[in-house]
Scaffold this motif. Structure first.
Motif, PDB file in Angstrom:
ATOM      1  N   ILE A  74     -27.621  12.706  20.977  1.00  0.00           N
ATOM      2  CA  ILE A  74     -27.677  12.154  19.625  1.00  0.00           C
ATOM      3  C   ILE A  74     -29.099  12.264  19.092  1.00  0.00           C
ATOM      4  O   ILE A  74     -30.052  11.846  19.746  1.00  0.00           O
ATOM      5  N   THR A  75     -29.229  12.801  17.891  1.00  0.00           N
ATOM      6  CA  THR A  75     -30.515  12.846  17.205  1.00  0.00           C
ATOM      7  C   THR A  75     -30.386  12.052  15.918  1.00  0.00           C
ATOM      8  O   THR A  75     -29.484  12.302  15.114  1.00  0.00           O
ATOM      9  N   ILE A  76     -31.279  11.093  15.734  1.00  0.00           N
ATOM     10  CA  ILE A  76     -31.279  10.231  14.561  1.00  0.00           C
ATOM     11  C   ILE A  76     -32.557  10.516  13.779  1.00  0.00           C
ATOM     12  O   ILE A  76     -33.657  10.343  14.304  1.00  0.00           O
ATOM     13  N   THR A  77     -32.410  10.969  12.552  1.00  0.00           N
ATOM     14  CA  THR A  77     -33.557  11.319  11.719  1.00  0.00           C
ATOM     15  C   THR A  77     -33.601  10.388  10.516  1.00  0.00           C
ATOM     16  O   THR A  77     -32.584  10.183   9.845  1.00  0.00           O
ATOM     17  N   SER A  78     -34.791   9.836  10.250  1.00  0.00           N
ATOM     18  CA  SER A  78     -34.965   8.963   9.085  1.00  0.00           C
ATOM     19  C   SER A  78     -36.442   8.868   8.747  1.00  0.00           C
ATOM     20  O   SER A  78     -37.293   9.442   9.434  1.00  0.00           O
ATOM     21  N   HIS A  79     -36.732   8.113   7.693  1.00  0.00           N
ATOM     22  CA  HIS A  79     -38.122   7.879   7.319  1.00  0.00           C
ATOM     23  C   HIS A  79     -38.824   7.038   8.381  1.00  0.00           C
ATOM     24  O   HIS A  79     -38.188   6.227   9.068  1.00  0.00           O
ATOM     25  N   LYS A  80     -40.117   7.209   8.490  1.00  0.00           N
ATOM     26  CA  LYS A  80     -40.926   6.375   9.375  1.00  0.00           C
ATOM     27  C   LYS A  80     -40.843   4.923   8.949  1.00  0.00           C
ATOM     28  O   LYS A  80     -40.582   4.617   7.791  1.00  0.00           O
ATOM     29  N   GLY A  81     -41.081   4.034   9.900  1.00  0.00           N
ATOM     30  CA  GLY A  81     -41.200   2.625   9.565  1.00  0.00           C
ATOM     31  C   GLY A  81     -40.183   1.708  10.222  1.00  0.00           C
ATOM     32  O   GLY A  81     -40.298   0.498  10.115  1.00  0.00           O
ATOM     33  N   ARG A  82     -39.198   2.260  10.900  1.00  0.00           N
ATOM     34  CA  ARG A  82     -38.220   1.400  11.567  1.00  0.00           C
ATOM     35  C   ARG A  82     -38.854   0.797  12.824  1.00  0.00           C
ATOM     36  O   ARG A  82     -39.588   1.461  13.547  1.00  0.00           O
ATOM     37  N   THR A  83     -38.519  -0.445  13.086  1.00  0.00           N
ATOM     38  CA  THR A  83     -39.040  -1.120  14.275  1.00  0.00           C
ATOM     39  C   THR A  83     -38.246  -0.679  15.505  1.00  0.00           C
ATOM     40  O   THR A  83     -37.152  -0.117  15.393  1.00  0.00           O
ATOM     41  N   ALA A  84     -38.786  -0.983  16.670  1.00  0.00           N
ATOM     42  CA  ALA A  84     -38.077  -0.692  17.918  1.00  0.00           C
ATOM     43  C   ALA A  84     -36.741  -1.425  17.952  1.00  0.00           C
ATOM     44  O   ALA A  84     -35.735  -0.874  18.414  1.00  0.00           O
ATOM     45  N   GLU A  85     -36.693  -2.642  17.430  1.00  0.00           N
ATOM     46  CA  GLU A  85     -35.457  -3.415  17.405  1.00  0.00           C
ATOM     47  C   GLU A  85     -34.424  -2.775  16.484  1.00  0.00           C
ATOM     48  O   GLU A  85     -33.231  -2.732  16.808  1.00  0.00           O
ATOM     49  N   GLN A  86     -34.857  -2.276  15.333  1.00  0.00           N
ATOM     50  CA  GLN A  86     -33.938  -1.599  14.416  1.00  0.00           C
ATOM     51  C   GLN A  86     -33.380  -0.329  15.054  1.00  0.00           C
ATOM     52  O   GLN A  86     -32.184  -0.050  14.959  1.00  0.00           O
ATOM     53  N   LYS A  87     -34.241   0.435  15.711  1.00  0.00           N
ATOM     54  CA  LYS A  87     -33.785   1.656  16.379  1.00  0.00           C
ATOM     55  C   LYS A  87     -32.796   1.323  17.488  1.00  0.00           C
ATOM     56  O   LYS A  87     -31.781   2.012  17.660  1.00  0.00           O
ATOM     57  N   GLN A  88     -33.061   0.287  18.238  1.00  0.00           N
ATOM     58  CA  GLN A  88     -32.147  -0.134  19.303  1.00  0.00           C
ATOM     59  C   GLN A  88     -30.786  -0.482  18.721  1.00  0.00           C
ATOM     60  O   GLN A  88     -29.752  -0.080  19.257  1.00  0.00           O
ATOM     61  N   ALA A  89     -30.766  -1.216  17.617  1.00  0.00           N
ATOM     62  CA  ALA A  89     -29.500  -1.619  16.989  1.00  0.00           C
ATOM     63  C   ALA A  89     -28.738  -0.403  16.455  1.00  0.00           C
ATOM     64  O   ALA A  89     -27.511  -0.312  16.606  1.00  0.00           O
ATOM     65  N   ILE A  90     -29.456   0.540  15.848  1.00  0.00           N
ATOM     66  CA  ILE A  90     -28.828   1.772  15.359  1.00  0.00           C
ATOM     67  C   ILE A  90     -28.252   2.550  16.538  1.00  0.00           C
ATOM     68  O   ILE A  90     -27.116   3.013  16.504  1.00  0.00           O
ATOM     69  N   GLY A  91     -29.040   2.687  17.588  1.00  0.00           N
ATOM     70  CA  GLY A  91     -28.578   3.392  18.778  1.00  0.00           C
ATOM     71  C   GLY A  91     -27.356   2.739  19.391  1.00  0.00           C
ATOM     72  O   GLY A  91     -26.423   3.422  19.827  1.00  0.00           O
ATOM     73  N   GLU A  92     -27.330   1.415  19.431  1.00  0.00           N
ATOM     74  CA  GLU A  92     -26.172   0.687  19.972  1.00  0.00           C
ATOM     75  C   GLU A  92     -24.931   0.946  19.119  1.00  0.00           C
ATOM     76  O   GLU A  92     -23.836   1.141  19.654  1.00  0.00           O
ATOM     77  N   ALA A  93     -25.093   0.946  17.800  1.00  0.00           N
ATOM     78  CA  ALA A  93     -23.959   1.181  16.901  1.00  0.00           C
ATOM     79  C   ALA A  93     -23.374   2.575  17.117  1.00  0.00           C
ATOM     80  O   ALA A  93     -22.154   2.745  17.195  1.00  0.00           O
TER      81      ALA A  93
END
Length: 126
Positions: A4-23
């Protein structure tokens, strides 16, 4: 083995990335991917390096700066029905993370089983 590759603008926190990855992971597990089979990478880009049309194809609301591209690379063989199930659950889970459906772009890509080496240079699916 999805990659899985997730591309977005800079600025997401580690917690936000973890939640996106979990989803994302929860969504593909419903399609038969083993729970332990998790390989994800986040690409965080500056606005000048992340260019996209805000309204393609015929979006009414348009994409925001929260826009995200999710590329799911897995082995061939998943049906359109399975992909639709993944999309349905993924969009639902992303809404829970306060993503507009217009901001969630998903690309499924498939490769033959013999194109995977999980480790040690071994092709285990031949």
């Amino acid at each position: 083995m999805p990659l899985i590759t997730i591309t977005s603008h800079k600025g997401r926190t580690a917690e936000q990335k973890q939640a996106i990855g979990e989803a994302i992971h929860a969504s593909i597990v419903t399609a038969g991917v083993p729970a332990g089979d998790r390989f994800q990478r986040f690409l965080d880009l500056d606005p000048e390096s992340f260019i996209y049309d805000k309204f393609y194809p015929d979006l009414e609301i348009g994409r925001s700066a929260n826009f995200i591209i999710i590329e799911i690379l897995f082995s061939v063989g998943r049906s359109v029905k399975v992909k639709r199930k993944i999309l349905e659950l993924l969009v639902c889970k992303m809404k829970e993370l306060e993503f507009s459906p217009e901001d969630v772009f998903v690309s499924f890509q498939e490769t033959a089983w013999e194109n995977w080496s999980f480790a040690k240079g071994e092709l285990i699916h031949i």
